[in-house]
Design a protein around this motif. Sequence first.
Motif, PDB file in Angstrom:
ATOM      1  N   TYR A 198       0.871  -1.181   0.000  1.00  0.00           N
ATOM      2  CA  TYR A 198       0.000   0.000   0.000  1.00  0.00           C
ATOM      3  C   TYR A 198       0.911   1.235   0.000  1.00  0.00           C
ATOM      4  O   TYR A 198       1.775   1.358   0.881  1.00  0.00           O
ATOM      5  CB  TYR A 198      -0.882   0.036   1.234  1.00  0.00           C
ATOM      6  N   ALA A 199       0.728   2.091  -0.969  1.00  0.00           N
ATOM      7  CA  ALA A 199       1.556   3.312  -1.031  1.00  0.00           C
ATOM      8  C   ALA A 199       0.666   4.497  -0.661  1.00  0.00           C
ATOM      9  O   ALA A 199      -0.209   4.882  -1.422  1.00  0.00           O
ATOM     10  CB  ALA A 199       2.131   3.490  -2.433  1.00  0.00           C
ATOM     11  N   VAL A 200       0.869   5.018   0.562  1.00  0.00           N
ATOM     12  CA  VAL A 200       0.019   6.105   1.061  1.00  0.00           C
ATOM     13  C   VAL A 200       0.728   7.438   0.838  1.00  0.00           C
ATOM     14  O   VAL A 200       1.871   7.612   1.255  1.00  0.00           O
ATOM     15  CB  VAL A 200      -0.277   5.920   2.569  1.00  0.00           C
ATOM     16  N   GLU A 201       0.035   8.338   0.172  1.00  0.00           N
ATOM     17  CA  GLU A 201       0.664   9.639  -0.116  1.00  0.00           C
ATOM     18  C   GLU A 201      -0.420  10.718  -0.114  1.00  0.00           C
ATOM     19  O   GLU A 201      -1.461  10.541  -0.754  1.00  0.00           O
ATOM     20  CB  GLU A 201       1.373   9.575  -1.490  1.00  0.00           C
ATOM     21  N   LYS A 202      -0.171  11.811   0.589  1.00  0.00           N
ATOM     22  CA  LYS A 202      -1.214  12.842   0.666  1.00  0.00           C
ATOM     23  C   LYS A 202      -1.062  13.917  -0.403  1.00  0.00           C
ATOM     24  O   LYS A 202      -2.003  14.641  -0.695  1.00  0.00           O
ATOM     25  CB  LYS A 202      -1.243  13.459   2.063  1.00  0.00           C
ATOM     26  N   ASN A 203       0.126  14.055  -0.975  1.00  0.00           N
ATOM     27  CA  ASN A 203       0.320  15.093  -1.987  1.00  0.00           C
ATOM     28  C   ASN A 203      -0.260  14.609  -3.318  1.00  0.00           C
ATOM     29  O   ASN A 203       0.281  13.693  -3.940  1.00  0.00           O
ATOM     30  CB  ASN A 203       1.818  15.385  -2.128  1.00  0.00           C
ATOM     31  N   PRO A 204      -1.371  15.211  -3.766  1.00  0.00           N
ATOM     32  CA  PRO A 204      -2.043  14.711  -4.986  1.00  0.00           C
ATOM     33  C   PRO A 204      -1.155  14.808  -6.222  1.00  0.00           C
ATOM     34  O   PRO A 204      -1.319  14.026  -7.156  1.00  0.00           O
ATOM     35  CB  PRO A 204      -3.278  15.616  -5.107  1.00  0.00           C
ATOM     36  N   ASN A 205      -0.215  15.719  -6.233  1.00  0.00           N
ATOM     37  CA  ASN A 205       0.672  15.840  -7.392  1.00  0.00           C
ATOM     38  C   ASN A 205       1.626  14.656  -7.466  1.00  0.00           C
ATOM     39  O   ASN A 205       1.889  14.111  -8.528  1.00  0.00           O
ATOM     40  CB  ASN A 205       1.454  17.134  -7.325  1.00  0.00           C
TER      41      ASN A 205
END
Lengths: 631, 631
Positions: free
Chosen positions: B384-391
């Motif tokens: 699971y790759a969790v990332e908050k920066n939509p870019n």
Amino acid sequence: MPLGERGGWERSESRYCGVETDFSDDVPSLLSFHISTGGFDYVLAPLMNPSYRPSLVEGNGLDTQVLPFSGSDLVLAPSQWSSHVVGKISSWIDLDSEDEVLRMDSETTLKQEVAWATHLSLQACLLPTPKGTSCANYARCVNQILQGLTNLQLWLRIPLVKSDGDSMDATSEDLNDSWELWNSFRLLCEHDSKLSVALDVMSTLPSETSLGRWMGESVRAAIISTDSFLTNARGYPCLSKRHQKLLAGFFDHAVQVVVSGKPVHNITKASDSNTDDTQRHPLRSYLDYVAYLFQKMEALPEQERIEVPLMDNLEAQTYETFERDSVKYIQYQRAVAKALVDRVPDEKASELTTVLMVVGAGRGPLVRASLQAAEETDRKLKVYAVEKNPNAVVTLHNLVKLEGWEDIVTIISCDMRFWSAPEKADILVSELLGSFGDNELSPECLDGAQRFLKTDGISIPSSYTSFIQPVTASKLYNDIKAHKDLAHFETAYVVKLHSVAKLAPSQSVFTFTHPNFSTKANNQRYKKLRFNLPSDAGSALVHGFAGYFDSVLYKDVHLGIEPTTATPNMFSWFPIFFPLRKPVEVHPDSPLEVHFWRCCGSSKVWYEWSVSSPTPSPMHNTNGRSYWVGL
Amino acid sequence: MPLGERGGWERSESRYCGVETDFSDDVPSLLSFHISTGGFDYVLAPLMNPSYRPSLVEGNGLDTQVLPFSGSDLVLAPSQWSSHVVGKISSWIDLDSEDEVLRMDSETTLKQEVAWATHLSLQACLLPTPKGTSCANYARCVNQILQGLTNLQLWLRIPLVKSDGDSMDATSEDLNDSWELWNSFRLLCEHDSKLSVALDVMSTLPSETSLGRWMGESVRAAIISTDSFLTNARGYPCLSKRHQKLLAGFFDHAVQVVVSGKPVHNITKASDSNTDDTQRHPLRSYLDYVAYLFQKMEALPEQERIEVPLMDNLEAQTYETFERDSVKYIQYQRAVAKALVDRVPDEKASELTTVLMVVGAGRGPLVRASLQAAEETDRKLKVYAVEKNPNAVVTLHNLVKLEGWEDIVTIISCDMRFWSAPEKADILVSELLGSFGDNELSPECLDGAQRFLKTDGISIPSSYTSFIQPVTASKLYNDIKAHKDLAHFETAYVVKLHSVAKLAPSQSVFTFTHPNFSTKANNQRYKKLRFNLPSDAGSALVHGFAGYFDSVLYKDVHLGIEPTTATPNMFSWFPIFFPLRKPVEVHPDSPLEVHFWRCCGSSKVWYEWSVSSPTPSPMHNTNGRSYWVGL
């Protein structure tokens, strides 16, 4: 009920006496007993049940829990809380413990109690003495709290102890000098003005010089244990001579006494056993004794009672205030009399007329003193009164007319630097001295005025010398720091030096002699001074230098404010204070080396100063950027 | 002609070499000889006839008199004065002499010469070494001058000497450690950035540790006397190994070499006696040797050549820069591989799938490293790759598609704090560490993320520790001081630490371990540290603390920048620097005691720090008023 009504600002602060109490959840009864019955002015009382520990509180019920404070804020009127209660922070707290749970509990409790005290509008809280010699975490937490306080004062409890240094006493090892603990704590809290000291006075006292240091610190209370009292012949408590002297010092420095402990003098057994004992507070006889000491203090001398706002420009005060300083003009009269007798022998008194010029005659006090000297010595005098202030000249004219001096006194309404005198003078009289002697351009003015002095003529004053001594002066320092700029730290202030501890005898700085006809002469000066603290004093913090002057008016007639030789009952000059941008800690075994310069530019004169030892300070007032006198 | 063209900012400053000359009133010839013939880049030359004394000038003819300077300003073009001449202030001046005439002459001359150098637009003037150990009046005068300078630099000449301390040598008594002289002078001049040091290098050198201190000071020149050179087999000058090492250090710290003195190696007698000796400069062989040393230095490692502006916000740099740091991701890959093997024994490799979550996946480097680890160990993985920066998520999607990872990698575009994971993870991988380890909220983020880690799951990193060490860092201090506010002194800076002297080995500060399921856990920390300077170091000024981290990714796989254990060739992190508002002088016999706090509020996390010994500093960054990270 205050201890007494004796005058002065400091004593009006110190006339309130408190009592240290145990925790009670019935504060109204506590006050009724100690204040109404006991006669104390306030209680120093714990705010929170001493068995409380945040970490022992069960589960997550924090939301619904009521902290175990000493009753609701509603049990007293706000004004009663404020005037009758000083909060005592739980004495078990130890923020520098190795035990992390205790440390966290301590921080939580301290913050809760201070928040409660703020909510109650208390004036002050007493912080317990740091445990051990390390206090950085305690100081960090208090410093955080101080940032949020506006009215509440924090008093850090510090025992008044200092070992002799050569003592082998094992108990004194971990706290050799409690001043060091206070100094670390307040440096870490950056001299916050809301942080003060409450001193625990013990039955044995450190040396006199070591006690003296505290008079320059921000001490707000002296907590005296009943154990420290002796017993007099009638069984009543009393204090040793040294304790009495210490208390007198405290009263004169706005320090309030708090009585603490259980009664150890069983007075009810004595003669007054017939009175109703249930009405009498067990510590009443201690309070009575403290009140007795307060009331028996000598009245302050008149000049000490003059109220002077700090950092006021005294030069702006009226001529009248200074003319009232009769002591000063009596000295001038004596000096002129001696000079007249030296100039004109008795046998020529009726034929020779001495020409005397008063430069800066003002409204005439020096003219009057000179004429009285002539009358006293039976010498003939011709006076030129030179004054540049046209308003003063009006008064001067009226004075001459009123006194019938028209044939003797010539008034010159002129700046002395630009006057062309019709003849040369035998005696030149001036009163151009400032608190630091040469700080009001007396050298430059007299250099100009000596043009019209005969080469063998006399200047009165004939010389003057400035003096400085290092002082602890927390209050002055904080007043200056409150301005939050560099300029105020590089300015010298003419101030009444209350709450100042003088750390070493004063030493001379600059000397000027008049007249001075040498062509190589100049008014720049440089002096390096070295001060040694007395070996039993302990360390101290130097906030700056108190400055004075002494002046030789003529031969053995002098005038000055240097403490050891000060002219008695003279009130024209207060000392001057040269601050340090950052206070310097000094020890008896490392001398304080300080440098003073008097610098002269084309349009101004100024001082620069610096400390080079034990640690170099930056130069103060470089190029006169903050403080100068214009030429 | 510069010594060489080797890279780096410091070396491009240090490639110029000067020569110290006598007074000459024919400056064009002087330059022609030393620069055109000799090959030096500039001359260090007296500006005024050394026999001049203001007090010897006759009468009042001052108005018409021409000062005995080295020719008119017109003899050279302004750019020649500026690039080819460093002014040498008359070496006879002595502002702390007991002789008042000499003192006055010295002050007058110093001011005249500096004014002349300013008029000529020189870049620098060399101030003679203070005579004796007292320098307060010299410093006062230089400090006055510094206030008026804009471009001219002043180099204070200081001999590079320090006695061993236990030496009974009589000559060393009055100047035990020349660093002390420099320190006093610059403290009195309040760390003015226009005041630097020119070190006189002697034939004998103090200890290595004592020399090290100077690398953090503002040293601009090293003046090497021809006496300090040895003679090689061919009769040419050379330097001892220790001198060579010192010079290499200088070259790397932007210090320029100046050759001084008479030639003492008679090379013309040697083999090349056939060449035209009249053309050869007598000091040319010394210059050649210095150039040889400059050129033979090893090339700087790549990460040292990266140009980083001081005090830049490195977080603002692009992901790309950091993804290029292959060393870092190789370590992550090794850690994941070890964790996978520990979770899944070989015999179950084909049946068990390990769930791995990358929290803060960015553009995917940790996803790639994890997949490579799985491939390498032949383990089955679900990521699971969790990332908050939509870019970054856009890039991540493209990466997964491009690499064909769709069946293995699930991208979660979400703040990890608010994500509801569909299953729990075996391994949690993150790269949230800052230069000081916990300074970018890694503890708080991982506390939140461990909700979806199995109770026996693994966090990579599994722990990290911050480190500090005291440093001399004049340049950084002056950069911070230039802002003239408190906030900059209470901020930590991520910086490349050039021109820093490390005064003691680093010590650990805070450690965080993950996962941490204890309910009592919190992320506040307090650490008291005590640093001792090496006994042969001499005193030093601590401007602040260099901070680093080391992280255990998993078991024996670590990653970090702490100097003694730093992962080689990694460039993602520069050190962090915690300044002190006022630098603290420390001695080998008085340890430096420093306190660091990590404080957590409801909306932010911050550090506070203070020094409690040898002298207490104020608390820095109280309540995070100047520097914090928002939650």
